[in-house]
Write a protein that holds these residues in place. Sequence first.
Motif, PDB file in Angstrom:
ATOM      1  N   LYS A  87       0.827  -1.214   0.000  1.00 38.76           N
ATOM      2  CA  LYS A  87       0.000   0.000   0.000  1.00 38.76           C
ATOM      3  C   LYS A  87       0.859   1.261   0.000  1.00 38.76           C
ATOM      4  O   LYS A  87       2.035   1.239   0.375  1.00 38.76           O
ATOM      5  CB  LYS A  87      -0.941   0.003   1.200  1.00 38.76           C
ATOM      6  CG  LYS A  87      -0.235   0.170   2.566  1.00 38.76           C
ATOM      7  CD  LYS A  87      -0.080   1.593   2.986  1.00 38.76           C
ATOM      8  CE  LYS A  87       0.864   1.950   4.057  1.00 38.76           C
ATOM      9  NZ  LYS A  87       2.107   1.499   4.427  1.00 38.76           N
ATOM     10  N   ILE A  89       0.357   5.250   1.413  1.00 36.36           N
ATOM     11  CA  ILE A  89      -0.495   6.247   2.065  1.00 36.36           C
ATOM     12  C   ILE A  89      -0.277   7.574   1.345  1.00 36.36           C
ATOM     13  O   ILE A  89       0.835   8.098   1.308  1.00 36.36           O
ATOM     14  CB  ILE A  89      -0.191   6.362   3.575  1.00 36.36           C
ATOM     15  CG1 ILE A  89      -0.459   5.006   4.237  1.00 36.36           C
ATOM     16  CG2 ILE A  89      -1.050   7.468   4.206  1.00 36.36           C
ATOM     17  CD1 ILE A  89      -0.423   4.997   5.746  1.00 36.36           C
ATOM     18  N   GLU A 104      -0.716   9.565   7.156  1.00 30.89           N
ATOM     19  CA  GLU A 104      -0.043   8.600   8.036  1.00 30.89           C
ATOM     20  C   GLU A 104       0.211   9.237   9.408  1.00 30.89           C
ATOM     21  O   GLU A 104       0.265  10.455   9.541  1.00 30.89           O
ATOM     22  CB  GLU A 104       1.270   8.065   7.448  1.00 30.89           C
ATOM     23  CG  GLU A 104       2.233   9.061   6.893  1.00 30.89           C
ATOM     24  CD  GLU A 104       1.913   9.389   5.453  1.00 30.89           C
ATOM     25  OE1 GLU A 104       1.193  10.402   5.267  1.00 30.89           O
ATOM     26  OE2 GLU A 104       2.383   8.709   4.542  1.00 30.89           O
ATOM     27  N   HIS A 105       0.357   8.433  10.380  1.00 35.44           N
ATOM     28  CA  HIS A 105       0.570   8.806  11.785  1.00 35.44           C
ATOM     29  C   HIS A 105      -0.675   9.420  12.434  1.00 35.44           C
ATOM     30  O   HIS A 105      -1.118   8.909  13.464  1.00 35.44           O
ATOM     31  CB  HIS A 105       1.786   9.730  11.966  1.00 35.44           C
ATOM     32  CG  HIS A 105       3.077   8.980  11.799  1.00 35.44           C
ATOM     33  ND1 HIS A 105       3.565   8.140  12.768  1.00 35.44           N
ATOM     34  CD2 HIS A 105       3.952   8.899  10.762  1.00 35.44           C
ATOM     35  CE1 HIS A 105       4.697   7.587  12.344  1.00 35.44           C
ATOM     36  NE2 HIS A 105       4.953   8.019  11.125  1.00 35.44           N
ATOM     37  N   VAL A 152      -3.527   9.086  11.536  1.00 33.15           N
ATOM     38  CA  VAL A 152      -4.547   8.030  11.472  1.00 33.15           C
ATOM     39  C   VAL A 152      -4.508   7.157  12.738  1.00 33.15           C
ATOM     40  O   VAL A 152      -5.525   6.625  13.165  1.00 33.15           O
ATOM     41  CB  VAL A 152      -4.371   7.194  10.162  1.00 33.15           C
ATOM     42  CG1 VAL A 152      -3.103   6.365  10.166  1.00 33.15           C
ATOM     43  CG2 VAL A 152      -5.576   6.302   9.902  1.00 33.15           C
ATOM     44  N   VAL A 153      -3.324   7.062  13.358  1.00 40.98           N
ATOM     45  CA  VAL A 153      -3.195   6.275  14.602  1.00 40.98           C
ATOM     46  C   VAL A 153      -3.995   6.950  15.731  1.00 40.98           C
ATOM     47  O   VAL A 153      -4.438   6.293  16.667  1.00 40.98           O
ATOM     48  CB  VAL A 153      -1.696   6.145  14.996  1.00 40.98           C
ATOM     49  CG1 VAL A 153      -1.517   5.475  16.344  1.00 40.98           C
ATOM     50  CG2 VAL A 153      -0.911   5.404  13.914  1.00 40.98           C
ATOM     51  N   THR A 175       0.570  -0.748  18.046  1.00 43.05           N
ATOM     52  CA  THR A 175      -0.695   0.014  18.066  1.00 43.05           C
ATOM     53  C   THR A 175      -1.046   0.469  16.642  1.00 43.05           C
ATOM     54  O   THR A 175      -1.127   1.674  16.380  1.00 43.05           O
ATOM     55  CB  THR A 175      -0.568   1.263  18.956  1.00 43.05           C
ATOM     56  OG1 THR A 175       0.561   2.034  18.467  1.00 43.05           O
ATOM     57  CG2 THR A 175      -0.374   0.908  20.399  1.00 43.05           C
ATOM     58  N   PRO A 176      -1.262  -0.457  15.717  1.00 42.95           N
ATOM     59  CA  PRO A 176      -1.541  -0.022  14.341  1.00 42.95           C
ATOM     60  C   PRO A 176      -2.926   0.606  14.230  1.00 42.95           C
ATOM     61  O   PRO A 176      -3.822   0.282  15.011  1.00 42.95           O
ATOM     62  CB  PRO A 176      -1.486  -1.331  13.544  1.00 42.95           C
ATOM     63  CG  PRO A 176      -1.838  -2.396  14.514  1.00 42.95           C
ATOM     64  CD  PRO A 176      -1.364  -1.910  15.865  1.00 42.95           C
ATOM     65  N   SER A 177      -3.064   1.477  13.235  1.00 40.07           N
ATOM     66  CA  SER A 177      -4.384   2.076  12.995  1.00 40.07           C
ATOM     67  C   SER A 177      -5.291   1.105  12.252  1.00 40.07           C
ATOM     68  O   SER A 177      -6.506   1.230  12.302  1.00 40.07           O
ATOM     69  CB  SER A 177      -4.224   3.330  12.137  1.00 40.07           C
ATOM     70  OG  SER A 177      -3.733   2.962  10.851  1.00 40.07           O
ATOM     71  N   VAL A 182      -4.937   0.844   8.882  1.00 39.57           N
ATOM     72  CA  VAL A 182      -5.047   1.319   7.490  1.00 39.57           C
ATOM     73  C   VAL A 182      -4.314   0.386   6.517  1.00 39.57           C
ATOM     74  O   VAL A 182      -4.779   0.156   5.398  1.00 39.57           O
ATOM     75  CB  VAL A 182      -4.559   2.789   7.345  1.00 39.57           C
ATOM     76  CG1 VAL A 182      -3.071   2.934   7.601  1.00 39.57           C
ATOM     77  CG2 VAL A 182      -4.919   3.346   5.986  1.00 39.57           C
ATOM     78  N   ASP A 183      -3.183  -0.187   6.954  1.00 41.81           N
ATOM     79  CA  ASP A 183      -2.377  -0.992   6.033  1.00 41.81           C
ATOM     80  C   ASP A 183      -3.114  -2.261   5.601  1.00 41.81           C
ATOM     81  O   ASP A 183      -3.283  -2.531   4.409  1.00 41.81           O
ATOM     82  CB  ASP A 183      -1.043  -1.400   6.681  1.00 41.81           C
ATOM     83  CG  ASP A 183      -0.082  -0.229   6.821  1.00 41.81           C
ATOM     84  OD1 ASP A 183      -0.515   0.918   6.674  1.00 41.81           O
ATOM     85  OD2 ASP A 183       1.106  -0.472   7.079  1.00 41.81           O
ATOM     86  N   THR A 199       8.679   0.566  11.893  1.00 40.87           N
ATOM     87  CA  THR A 199       7.504   1.427  12.114  1.00 40.87           C
ATOM     88  C   THR A 199       7.171   1.537  13.603  1.00 40.87           C
ATOM     89  O   THR A 199       6.851   2.623  14.107  1.00 40.87           O
ATOM     90  CB  THR A 199       6.294   0.821  11.358  1.00 40.87           C
ATOM     91  OG1 THR A 199       6.604   0.833   9.973  1.00 40.87           O
ATOM     92  CG2 THR A 199       5.019   1.601  11.594  1.00 40.87           C
ATOM     93  N   VAL A 249       6.611   5.087  15.405  1.00 40.82           N
ATOM     94  CA  VAL A 249       5.294   5.392  15.974  1.00 40.82           C
ATOM     95  C   VAL A 249       5.424   5.595  17.491  1.00 40.82           C
ATOM     96  O   VAL A 249       4.838   6.517  18.067  1.00 40.82           O
ATOM     97  CB  VAL A 249       4.283   4.261  15.633  1.00 40.82           C
ATOM     98  CG1 VAL A 249       2.987   4.414  16.423  1.00 40.82           C
ATOM     99  CG2 VAL A 249       3.987   4.244  14.131  1.00 40.82           C
ATOM    100  N   GLY A 294       4.119   6.417   4.529  1.00 38.89           N
ATOM    101  CA  GLY A 294       4.333   5.399   5.558  1.00 38.89           C
ATOM    102  C   GLY A 294       4.905   6.040   6.810  1.00 38.89           C
ATOM    103  O   GLY A 294       4.699   7.227   7.069  1.00 38.89           O
ATOM    104  N   ALA A 295       5.674   5.252   7.550  1.00 40.86           N
ATOM    105  CA  ALA A 295       6.113   5.750   8.858  1.00 40.86           C
ATOM    106  C   ALA A 295       7.171   6.836   8.770  1.00 40.86           C
ATOM    107  O   ALA A 295       7.302   7.664   9.670  1.00 40.86           O
ATOM    108  CB  ALA A 295       6.627   4.585   9.696  1.00 40.86           C
TER     109      ALA A 295
HETATM  110  C1  MEV Z   1       2.288   2.813   8.606  1.00 38.99           C
HETATM  111  O1  MEV Z   1       2.149   2.297   7.291  1.00 38.99           O
HETATM  112  C2  MEV Z   1       1.315   3.928   8.808  1.00 38.99           C
HETATM  113  C3  MEV Z   1       1.340   4.559  10.190  1.00 38.99           C
HETATM  114  O2  MEV Z   1       0.325   5.572  10.171  1.00 38.99           O
HETATM  115  C4  MEV Z   1       1.085   3.580  11.296  1.00 38.99           C
HETATM  116  C5  MEV Z   1      -0.347   3.054  11.320  1.00 38.99           C
HETATM  117  O3  MEV Z   1      -1.237   3.603  10.690  1.00 38.99           O
HETATM  118  O4  MEV Z   1      -0.558   2.044  12.037  1.00 38.99           O
HETATM  119  C6  MEV Z   1       2.669   5.257  10.459  1.00 38.99           C
END
Ligand code: MEV
Length: 315
Positions: A14, A16, A20-21, A23-24, A135-137, A139-140, A185, A189, A269-270
């Motif tokens: 994927k 982003i 990113e970030h 979204v967490v 603690t992923p959001s 989205v991936d 990541t 994060v 990404g991260a």
């Molecule tokens: C990682 O691909 C994207 C971040 O926003 C982490 C997340 O969403 O879990 C950095």
Amino acid sequence: MDTNSGFVGFGAGKVILLGEHSVVYGYPALAGPLSRGVTARGEPSNKCQLVIPDALMPEQRKVLKAAFSRAMAACDEPGVKVTFNTDLPLSMGLGSSGALSVACARVLLQAAGRKGSPSEVASVAWEMEQEFHGTPSGVDHTTSTMEQLILYRRKPGAETGRAKVVESPKPVRLVVVMAGARSPTKMTVGALRERQKRWAERYQRIFREIGLLASEGAEAVEEGDLEGLGDVMNVNHGLLAALGLSSPGLDDMVHRLRSMGALGAKLTGAGGDGGAVIGLFHDTEPAVHELTRLGYRCFDSQLAGPRSEGARGAA
Ligand code: MEV
């Protein structure tokens, strides 16, 4: 099951585009699939197991084993031996762990005789993702499961996220360039979380602004306003840098892509000390040609919109 090849599952990488970030922390992100990803294959076996490549470091092996254990428990441990391979650049912020999670989930669900609906795949992949990222959001693995451009949001405390498909009347074409190795990541994060805890109000302000940019970017995509989307990407990169998520190498590549005519460019990404940078172009070919000539690892990809006859597919 195909008797020649056994069970097969693909998980897309994927990109982003925005968000990113933040979204967490419960704000929206705009993300789309790559046609590159991870392919997992399964063959019947007397126990459920994942064959881990020898090249992996001991710590990576440990995490992968723990992640796979969670996925196999979620599928009642079907008798299947799983191997995998990938054509995605690894540890570059292009969703390799989410793609691996989705590929394994698909194979395990097939082996368990389950239907493997998108929500089932996402729920098994989520088990693995939590082991990889802490603690992923979400989205991936959601982008990898849906394989469409989505505006994704998981409100704080919510069990799962929500994804809205974003349709584009125009091709959204990106150049993806690798700009140096980066830390995992989970570390990037985690370090941001420490800063955010210390200066909560300031960091929330920036997360909120990035969330607004992601929604504005989705609207720009739907309106076919690629210049508008590019501008949002540029502003998003500035805010990621303000959050301490860029580096000289990432910033240099962002500027290089803009000087090559990108409508917008940013890290994806991260981020952190390296990773991938994306540039939005009307025509990606000259930039890919020039970057390759300069020795950069790069490819182009169409994330959304109509595909012209005979055009190269998304890479
Ligand atoms: C990682 O691909 C994207 C971040 O926003 C982490 C997340 O969403 O879990 C950095």
